[in-house]
Design an enzyme around this catalytic site. Structure first.
Site, PDB file in Angstrom:
ATOM      1  N   HIS A 260     -84.144 103.671  49.425  1.00  0.00           N
ATOM      2  CA  HIS A 260     -82.927 104.027  48.704  1.00  0.00           C
ATOM      3  C   HIS A 260     -83.299 104.990  47.577  1.00  0.00           C
ATOM      4  CE1 HIS A 260     -78.930 103.659  47.072  1.00  0.00           C
ATOM      5  NE2 HIS A 260     -79.426 103.322  45.892  1.00  0.00           N
ATOM      6  N   ASP A 262     -81.556 107.202  44.698  1.00  0.00           N
ATOM      7  CA  ASP A 262     -80.362 107.599  43.963  1.00  0.00           C
ATOM      8  C   ASP A 262     -80.354 109.113  43.797  1.00  0.00           C
ATOM      9  OD1 ASP A 262     -79.210 105.061  43.541  1.00  0.00           O
ATOM     10  OD2 ASP A 262     -80.640 104.647  41.957  1.00  0.00           O
ATOM     11  N   ASP A 372     -75.674  99.978  47.374  1.00  0.00           N
ATOM     12  CA  ASP A 372     -75.845  99.855  45.922  1.00  0.00           C
ATOM     13  C   ASP A 372     -74.639 100.347  45.134  1.00  0.00           C
ATOM     14  OD1 ASP A 372     -77.262  99.217  43.596  1.00  0.00           O
ATOM     15  OD2 ASP A 372     -78.051 101.229  43.399  1.00  0.00           O
ATOM     16  N   HIS A 577     -72.880 107.217  43.362  1.00  0.00           N
ATOM     17  CA  HIS A 577     -72.536 105.949  42.712  1.00  0.00           C
ATOM     18  C   HIS A 577     -73.246 105.689  41.386  1.00  0.00           C
ATOM     19  CE1 HIS A 577     -75.963 104.553  45.378  1.00  0.00           C
ATOM     20  NE2 HIS A 577     -76.335 104.083  44.208  1.00  0.00           N
TER      21      HIS A 577
END
Length: 1027
Positions: A260, A262, A372, A577
Site C-alpha cells: 500500500h 499512499d 485504507d 484518501h
C-alpha cells in the site's frame, strides 16, 4: 542422541530459543550472530547533494565528492546520490555476496543505468545481492549508484510519525560494506522464528504449542552456530514439525503480496513516484526468484507515474502482469476517499482507472480495492457494478472506535439494492509480515466462522511503500499446510473471491453505508482543499456540458478531450484518501491547491471557448446571455459585469440546460425589503421568507410567509456560531472526539453589529463582524434575493486558532428521529438521537450539498457550497466550518476562508419543496456569455420528472459522434420519466459507467422524447449517437 530430560518449564525453554536467535543478546555465540560472515570495505564512496529529484542520466554527470560511513546528508526532501565502487575479494568464490547498506533515508540501487533494488531500513531491505554464488567468470569489480531520498519511509516527522516534518533533519549513512551472507543461517533462523512464534501464539492450552516448544529446544541442542555441518539436523527437525498436515476442514488463508503506497501523505506527490519505483523493482526481483509469488497493486495513477519516469521498470511490470504474478487491482485512478468525492467523481475514478488497465494490460479489474479509506458511501456498490466490478476488499472498519463491525465476509447492499461480495481480511491489516500471529489472528478474528472458510492475508510493508521481502515468503513457505495453523496458499484476488462466492449461501447482508467510527474530523480539516474540490467538480461539469452543446451546434468546434482528461486526472489525484480529507503535510496541501488553481485557470478557458462556440461566427451579437447547466428552469438574481462601484443586478429566467439573454425588464412578483425595527433588529422579506436578525447576526425568526410557519425554535437563535476545544487522542488532523461536545462556547462578541448594506429591490443584504478570539474573527453577509426560497450566508473568517473547532447551529421547529443527508447520487437517513452506541458513534457525520430535518408537512434544510461535516442532534442542525489541528500540517487551515451556506424552510417533503434542486443551484452558478445573439433562447435537455436529475453530459471516450448522458433518481422512489432533447440524436442505447453500450437495451427516440424507468436511487447512463 541422548539428553537428560528437562522440566516442562515453558518459560525457560521459550526464552532459551528466543535468545538463540536474538539480535540483541548473546550475538557473540548465538545463531543470529552468524548471519553475516566476512566483510570488506568499499573501494571508494563518493556523493553529491541535490535539492531536486533528478533522473539517473543527469545524476551521473554531477561532481561526486568523497564521503564516508557516518556522514550525514540533507536537509529533508533533498536527494543524495552515491557512487559506489567495489571489488569482491577472490577468496569469496562460491559465496553469496551482498552490498550491506543501512541509512535512515530511502535508497534505490542503480546498476548499468537501471533501478534494481530498493533499500529501506524501516522496510527491512538493507542489502543488495551482488551475486548468489561468486564465480570467476562474473565481474568482481562493480560500480553502482545509490539514490538516497532524504526522508524516511514515513517522511520526517519531528518527534512523532504524524508530526509536521522537520525541514532541517539530516540523514545518516550508518553502514556501507561488502559482506558474505550465510544463506543456510538465514534458513535456520526462519525455522527457529516460526517455531518460537507458534509456541507464543498457540499458548499453553494447545498441545501443538508444546510440540513446537520441545522441537525448538531440541534444535538448540543440535545446532552449534560455529559449525555449519550441525545445521542440517536442526533444519530436519523443523521440517518434520512443519510437514505434519492439517485436516481437510482447516481454514484457508490466501496470501497475497501487497504494498500500500499512499499517493501523498507524510511526503509529497513527487516522492511517491520514487516510492513506487523502489517498492516495485524490489517486487520484480522477488518474482524472478520466486515464480509462485503473487503481488497485488492498485492505483492507475501510480502505474502511469512509473511508466513515465521508469519505462524500463514498467516494461518488466507488464511482463509479470502477463505472467499473472503482478496483478493490477482496484479499477480506480487512485485509492480515493470513500465519502467526500461527488458521485460523478467516483464514476470518473473507475472510468479513468479501468480504461487505463484495459489499455495497458488488456484487462479490467473485477474487484474494488480500498483498504485504507475513512468510510464507504452507500452508493459505491452501484457504482462498482456499473464499472464491471462485483467484489470489494477493505479492512479499515477494524479501526472503529466504538462498535465492532459484525462481519468479515458478507454481501454489501447499496442504496439502490446493488450487492457486491465484500471481504475484510480478519487479520485487520493490509501489511502483514508472514508471521504466525498473522495467521492465528486471521483465524481467531474471523466473524463469519462456519459461513466463510477462506480469508485474505495481504503481506508487505505499506503506507510508505516497501512491500514484501524474501523473509516473508520464506515464513509462509514453512507453514503452507502445518497442523495447528490455517492452511496457506499463495493466491490472487480472483481465486479468493471465487472460493468465497462458491460458498456464499450462508453469508449475511449489510445494507447501507459502511461508516467508519473514527477520523470524522477529516470531513472538515483543510477547508481550502474541500472548497477546491467542490468548485472544480462543478467547473468540469460545466465545461463538459458546454462543450457537448458546442459540439452539436458548431461543426468547427473541437471537443477538448485531451485537456479535459488531464484536468480530471488532477482532480481525481487530489481525491486520494489522505489529500481531500486533509490528513497530509503542508507540502501536499500546497501541491493540491496549486492543482486546483490549474484546473480553475484551464477550466475557465475551456468554458469560455465552449460558450463562444455555441453560435456560429456570423450569429455573434452584443447581448449578454446566461448559460444554465442544470436540468431545470432557474429564476435567479445575478450580478452583471461592469457594475462598479454598485453591483448591477438582474433577475433572469433560464431554461433547462439552455441559454437565455439577460433582460433588465424582468421584475420579481415581490421585491425584497430590509427594515431596521425599533428594537434594533433587522427585518428582511421577499414574499416567500420573513427574517428577523438581531445585532450579533443571529436569527430571531425565519418564517415561511404563505404558510405562516416559523422555522426557529422558541427561545433559540439560528445562525449561532459555536467554538469547541478540539484535542483528539492522537490522530490530530483526522479525529474529533465525542468529548469535544462538552466544551461548547457560543461566539457572541460583536466587533461590528448588524447593519444594512442593501435595502432591497432584487437583493437585500445585512452585514456584521464577530470576534471569535483575540486572534480570529468572522464577517458575514446575510443575503435575501427576490424569488429565492432560501436565506444565504456569505462568510469570511480570519482563522488563527489552535485545536479549536468552529461550527454554526440552527435549532429548528421540526422533530424527527432521523435527518436526511445528501450523498453521491442520492441521500440517506441517520438518527437524530443517541439511543445506541451505533447512534452515538455518529455524533459527527458527512454529507454533501444539503442536510434536511423534516417532520410531516414541514422541514428545514441547510445547504452549503463547500462543507462536508454535519450533525443533527434532536432538533439542532449543525454545520462544521473550520478546524485547527497541528499535525501533520502545523499550519492547517490558518488564514482567510470564504464560504457560503443557506437556510431553507419548506412546506411538505424536501423532495417536493425542491431542496435538492436549490442545493445544486447554490453550487452551480449561472455562467455569463458575452457577445451573444439578441435572440438566443433555447434548451438542449429537460426531464419530465423533478425526481430524475440529469447529472452529466459529455462526449463518449474515443468517439467523436456520440454523447453520454447520466441521470439518477433522487427522491428514493420508482418512477417513469421522459428525457427531452433538441440535439440532433439518431440513436440511443443504455450503457454502463465505462461507456460500453448494451446493444440489447436500445432507448427508442420518439417525438415525445426518450422514455426511461428508474428504481429508487438508480443511476442510468445513455449513449446518444449524433446525426
Amino acid at each position: 542422541m541422548f539428553h537428560q530430560p528437562v522440566l516442562k518449564n515453558r518459560r525457560t525453554l521459550l526464552e532459551r530459543a528466543e535468545k538463540f536467535i536474538s539480535e540483541i543478546y548473546f550475538t557473540d555465540c548465538n545463531l543470529r550472530g552468524r548471519l553475516y560472515g566476512d566483510s570488506c570495505p568499499l573501494e571508494s564512496l563518493s556523493s553529491f547533494l541535490c535539492q531536486k529529484r533528478i533522473p539517473f542520466s543527469e545524476a551521473v554527470k554531477q561532481n561526486f565528492q568523497p564521503c564516508k560511513v557516518g556522514d550525514s546528508f540533507g536537509p529533508t526532501w533533498w536527494t543524495c546520490w552515491f557512487k559506489v565502487q567495489l571489488t569482491i575479494p577472490d577468496a569469496w568464490r562460491g559465496k553469496q555476496v551482498h552490498l550491506r547498506w543501512e541509512s535512515d533515508g530511502e535508497g534505490m540501487v542503480w546498476r548499468n543505468g537501471l533501478p534494481v533494488q530498493g533499500l529501506t531500513k524501516e522496510g527491512e531491505k538493507t542489502s543488495y545481492v551482488l551475486t548468489e554464488s561468486l564465480r570467476d567468470d562474473e565481474p568482481h569489480s562493480v560500480t553502482l549508484y545509490v539514490e538516497l531520498a532524504c526522508n524516511g519511509l514515513f517522511g520526517a516527522g519531528q518527534g512523532s510519525m504524524i508530526a509536521a516534518p522537520d525541514p532541517e533533519r539530516k540523514f545518516t549513512l550508518q553502514k556501507a560494506e561488502l559482506v558474505v551472507f550465510n544463506h543456510d543461517v538465514r534458513e535456520l533462523l526462519t525455522d527457529f522464528e516460526m517455531l518460537v512464534d507458534i509456541v507464543k501464539c498457540l499458548g499453553e492450552g494447545e498441545q501443538r504449542g508444546y510440540q513446537a516448544l520441545f522441537t525448538v529446544n531440541e534444535m538448540v541442542n543440535l545446532c552449534d552456530p560455529s559449525d555449519p555441518t550441525s545445521f542440517a539436523a536442526a533444519h530436519s527437525l523443523a521440517q518434520k514439525f512443519f510437514s505434519q498436515r492439517n485436516g481437510q476442514s482447516q481454514h484457508t488463508v490466501h496470501a497475497m503480496g501487497h504494498c500500500h503506497i499512499d499517493s501523498a501523505w507524510l511526503w509529497p506527490y513527487e516522492e511517491t513516484i520514487r516510492k513506487c519505483a523502489r517498492s516495485w523493482v524490489t517486487v520484480i526481483r522477488l518474482m524472478e526468484k520466486n515464480p509462485e509469488f503473487i503481488f497485488t497493486c492498485s492505483q492507475a495513477q501510480q502505474f502511469e507515474w512509473v511508466k513515465s519516469w521508469y519505462p524500463g521498470l514498467y516494461s518488466q511490470i507488464q511482463h509479470f502482469v502477463q505472467k499473472g504474478q503482478f496483478i493490477p487491482v482496484g479499477g480506480t485512478w487512485v485509492e480515493m476517499d470513500g465519502n467526500l468525492p461527488s458521485g460523478e467523481s467516483m464514476v470518473r475514478q473507475f472510468l479513468e482507472g479501468q480504461r487505463f488497465f484495459q489499455k495497458e494490460f488488456g484487462m479490467y479489474c473485477t474487484e474494488f480495492w480500498l483498504p485504507d479509506t475513512f468510510g464507504y458511501s452507500a452508493q459505491l456498490p452501484q457504482i462498482m457494478q456499473g464499472s464491471g466490478i462485483t467484489r470489494f476488499l477493505t479492512q479499515k472498519l477494524s479501526w472503529n472506535l466504538v462498535n465492532t463491525f459484525p462481519h468479515n465476509t458478507f454481501f454489501w447492499e447499496g442504496l439502490d439494492g446493488s450487492q457486491v461480495l465484500t471481504h475484510f481480511p480478519p487479520g485487520n491489516s493490509y501489511e502483514m509480515k508472514g508471521k504466525v500471529e498473522d495467521l492465528t489472528n486471521t483465524l481467531k478474528n474471523n466473524k463469519d466462522k462456519g459461513r466463510a472458510n477462506h480469508s485474505a492475508a495481504l503481506f508487505g510493508f505499506g503506507d510508505g511503500g516497501g512491500g514484501p521481502t524474501q523473509l516473508m515468503l520464506d515464513r509462509f513457505q514453512r507453514v503452507w499446510d502445518t497442523d495447528g495453523l490455517p492452511r496457506v496458499v499463495m493466491s490472487s484476488p480472483n481465486k479468493l473471491f471465487s472460493e468465497l462466492q462458491s460458498e456464499s449461501s450462508l453469508l449475511c447482508t449489510w445494507s447501507g453505508e459502511l461508516f467508519l467510527e473514527l477520523h470524522n474530523g477529516t470531513y472538515t480539516t483543510q477547508a481550502q482543499i474541500k472548497l477546491g474540490n467542490r468548485q472544480c467538480e462543478a467547473l468540469l461539469h460545466d465545461v463538459e456540458m458546454a462543450s457537448s452543446l458546442a459540439l452539436c451546434r458548431n461543426q468547427a468546434f473541437q471537443y477538448p478531450s485531451g485537456k479535459l482528461q488531464e484536468l480530471w486526472r488532477l482532480l481525481l489525484l487530489n481525491q486520494f484518501h489522505d489529500v481531500i480529507p486533509g490528513s497530509c503535510i503542508e507540502m501536499v496541501v500546497q501541491d493540491a491547491l496549486r492543482y486546483y488553481q490549474d484546473i480553475r485557470r484551464e477550466g475557465a478557458k475551456l468554458l469560455l471557448q465552449a460558450c463562444e462556440a455555441l453560435w456560429e461566427g456570423p450569429q455573434r451579437g452584443s447581448t449578454t446571455a446566461v448559460l444554465n447547466t442544470l436540468p431545470w428552469e432557474r429564476s435567479e438574481v445575478i450580478t452583471l459585469p461592469g457594475g462598479a462601484p454598485e453591483p448591477q443586478l438582474a433577475l433572469v429566467k433560464i431554461p433547462s440546460i439552455g441559454v437565455a439573454a439577460v433582460s433588465e425588464s424582468t421584475q420579481p412578483t415581490c421585491r425584497v425589503s430590509v427594515t431596521v425595527q425599533a428594537d434594533g433588529t433587522v427585518l428582511m422579506e421577499n414574499g416567500i421568507l420573513r427574517v428577523v436578525i438581531e445585532k450579533t447576526g443571529r436569527l430571531v425568526s425565519l418564517c415561511l410567509v404563505d404558510a405562516n410557519r416559523e422555522a426557529i425554535s422558541d427561545g433559540c437563535f439560528g445562525n449561532q456560531f459555536v467554538l469547541f476545544e478540539d484535542v483528539p487522542l492522537y490522530w490530530d488532523a483526522w479525529d474529533v472526539m465525542d468529548y469535544h461536545l462538552q466544551t461548547r462556547r457560543p461566539v457572541v462578541e460583536v466587533v461590528h453589529p448588524v447593519q444594512v448594506a442593501s435595502t432591497g429591490g432584487l437583493r437585500g443584504t445585512v452585514t456584521f463582524t464577530l470576534r471569535i478570539s483575540e486572534r480570529s474573527s468572522l464577517t458575514q453577509e446575510i443575503i435575501l434575493d427576490a424569488s429565492c426560497p432560501y436565506l444565504r450566508f456569505n462568510t469570511k473568517v480570519d482563522w488563527m486558532e489552535s485545536h479549536k473547532f468552529l461550527k454554526v447551529e440552527f435549532p429548528v421547529r421540526a422533530r424527527s428521529p432521523s435527518a436526511t443527508y445528501e450523498i453521491q447520487f442520492g441521500h440517506l437517513q441517520r438518527p437524530t438521537h443517541r439511543n445506541t452506541s451505533w447512534d452515538w458513534a455518529r455524533f459527527e457525520v458527512w454529507g454533501h450539498k444539503w442536510v434536511d430535518l423534516s417532520e410531516h408537512g414541514f422541514g428545514v434544510a441547510v445547504l452549503n457550497d463547500c462543507k462536508y461535516g454535519h450533525s443533527v442532534n434532536g432538533n439542532t442542525i449543525t454545520l462544521s466550518l473550520l478546524r485547527a489541528p497541528k499535525a501533520p500540517d502545523a499550519n492547517a487551515d490558518m488564514g482567510q476562508h470564504e464560504f457560503t451556506y443557506a437556510l431553507m424552510p419548506h412546506i411538505g417533503s424536501f423532495q417536493d419543496a425542491s431542496v435538492i434542486q436549490c442545493a445544486y443551484n447554490l453550487n452551480y452558478p449561472l455562467r455569463l456569455i458575452p457577445n451573444a445573439p439578441d435572440e438566443c433562447l433555447w434548451s438542449a435537455f429537460s426531464v419530465s420528472s423533478p425526481a430524475v436529475i440529469l447529472e452529466t453530459v459529455k462526449k463518449v471516450e474515443d468517439r467523436k459522434d456520440a454523447l453520454v448522458v447520466r441521470l439518477y433518481e433522487s427522491h428514493g422512489g420508482s418512477i417513469s420519466t421522459t428525457l427531452f432533447t433538441t440535439l440532433p440524436i439518431r440513436e440511443a442505447f443504455h450503457c454502463d459507467l465505462l461507456e460500453r453500450p448494451d446493444s440489447t437495451r436500445p432507448a427508442p427516440i420518439r417525438d415525445t422524447g426518450i422514455s426511461l424507468s428508474f428504481s429508487p436511487f438508480q443511476i442510468v447512463s445513455l449513449l446518444l449517437l449524433l446525426k
